[in-house]
Design a protein around this motif. Structure first.
Motif, PDB file in Angstrom:
ATOM      1  N   SER A  85       0.844  -1.189   0.000  1.00  0.00           N
ATOM      2  CA  SER A  85       0.000   0.000   0.000  1.00  0.00           C
ATOM      3  C   SER A  85       0.885   1.247   0.000  1.00  0.00           C
ATOM      4  N   LEU A  86       0.311   2.357  -0.380  1.00  0.00           N
ATOM      5  CA  LEU A  86       1.053   3.620  -0.352  1.00  0.00           C
ATOM      6  C   LEU A  86       1.548   3.919   1.059  1.00  0.00           C
ATOM      7  N   GLN A  87       0.703   3.656   2.064  1.00  0.00           N
ATOM      8  CA  GLN A  87       1.086   3.905   3.450  1.00  0.00           C
ATOM      9  C   GLN A  87       2.250   3.010   3.864  1.00  0.00           C
ATOM     10  N   GLY A 144      -3.425 -11.517   2.087  1.00  0.00           N
ATOM     11  CA  GLY A 144      -2.035 -11.758   2.475  1.00  0.00           C
ATOM     12  C   GLY A 144      -1.211 -10.501   2.492  1.00  0.00           C
ATOM     13  N   ALA A 145      -1.637  -9.461   1.801  1.00  0.00           N
ATOM     14  CA  ALA A 145      -0.918  -8.189   1.830  1.00  0.00           C
ATOM     15  C   ALA A 145      -1.695  -7.231   2.724  1.00  0.00           C
ATOM     16  N   ALA A 146      -1.028  -6.723   3.715  1.00  0.00           N
ATOM     17  CA  ALA A 146      -1.703  -5.812   4.655  1.00  0.00           C
ATOM     18  C   ALA A 146      -2.038  -4.505   3.964  1.00  0.00           C
ATOM     19  N   PRO A 147      -3.205  -3.928   4.249  1.00  0.00           N
ATOM     20  CA  PRO A 147      -3.567  -2.642   3.642  1.00  0.00           C
ATOM     21  C   PRO A 147      -2.760  -1.503   4.254  1.00  0.00           C
ATOM     22  N   MET A 187      -5.754  -4.313  -1.311  1.00  0.00           N
ATOM     23  CA  MET A 187      -4.686  -5.249  -1.647  1.00  0.00           C
ATOM     24  C   MET A 187      -5.209  -6.682  -1.597  1.00  0.00           C
ATOM     25  N   PRO A 188      -4.577  -7.596  -2.366  1.00  0.00           N
ATOM     26  CA  PRO A 188      -4.990  -9.008  -2.343  1.00  0.00           C
ATOM     27  C   PRO A 188      -4.769  -9.622  -0.956  1.00  0.00           C
TER      28      PRO A 188
END
Length: 163
Positions: free
Chosen positions: A53-55, A160-163, A157-158
């Motif tokens: 994520s951008l963050q 498994g990927a943290a937002p 995000m899909p």
């Protein structure tokens, strides 16, 4: 998928980057780096990675370039600029963050000479040595009170990927 007769591989894409304005009183966390054999100054900043994520990218880049762990507080702005370095367009998401902890033993990214804290006047005095005009523009936006909630930047995000 085609767009205007071109394959999707021919679609123009800008570089997506993130940056952090980390303030400590009237000083701002900056990075001194070597770019094409010259010294340049920037906020902690870098490219968005796939599945990030951008963050997450903003926090990661700040840690990798300075050794500082930060907590994002706001989105300050989104700027578009054509780089004089490589001629490509940069779309930069600039966040404000507060410093949490510093690891002076953290190895810094390749090309980064050091992290330092400078006032706005010291940053402005760097002139052409600033990596881009977005550096001072984003600090001035922040000083003018430009702050958007982090929720304005959604991440889908899909699994498994943290937002």
């Amino acid at each position: 998928m085609t767009i205007s007769g071109n394959s999707s591989h021919d679609v123009w894409r800008p570089h997506v980057t993130v940056a952090c304005i980390v303030a400590d009183g009237n000083r701002y966390l900056m990075v001194e780096e070597e770019v094409n054999g010259c010294t340049a100054y920037n906020q902690p900043a870098g490219h968005l990675d796939d599945l990030e994520s951008l963050q997450q990218a903003a926090v990661r880049e700040t840690r990798e370039e300075t050794g500082w762990t930060v907590a994002l507080t706001h989105l300050v702005g989104v700027h578009q600029w054509r780089s004089k370095e490589h001629g490509d367009v940069i779309v930069r998401f600039t966040f404000a963050a507060r410093p949490l902890t510093h690891d002076p033993q953290q190895p810094l990214d390749a090309g980064v000479r050091r992290a330092l804290w400078l006032t706005r006047a010291e940053i402005a005095a760097l002139g052409e040595r600033l990596r881009s005009p977005m550096v001072l523009m984003s600090i001035d936006d922040w000083l003018a009170g430009q702050r958007l909630p982090l929720s304005i930047v959604a991440s889908l995000m899909p699994d498994g990927a943290a937002p």
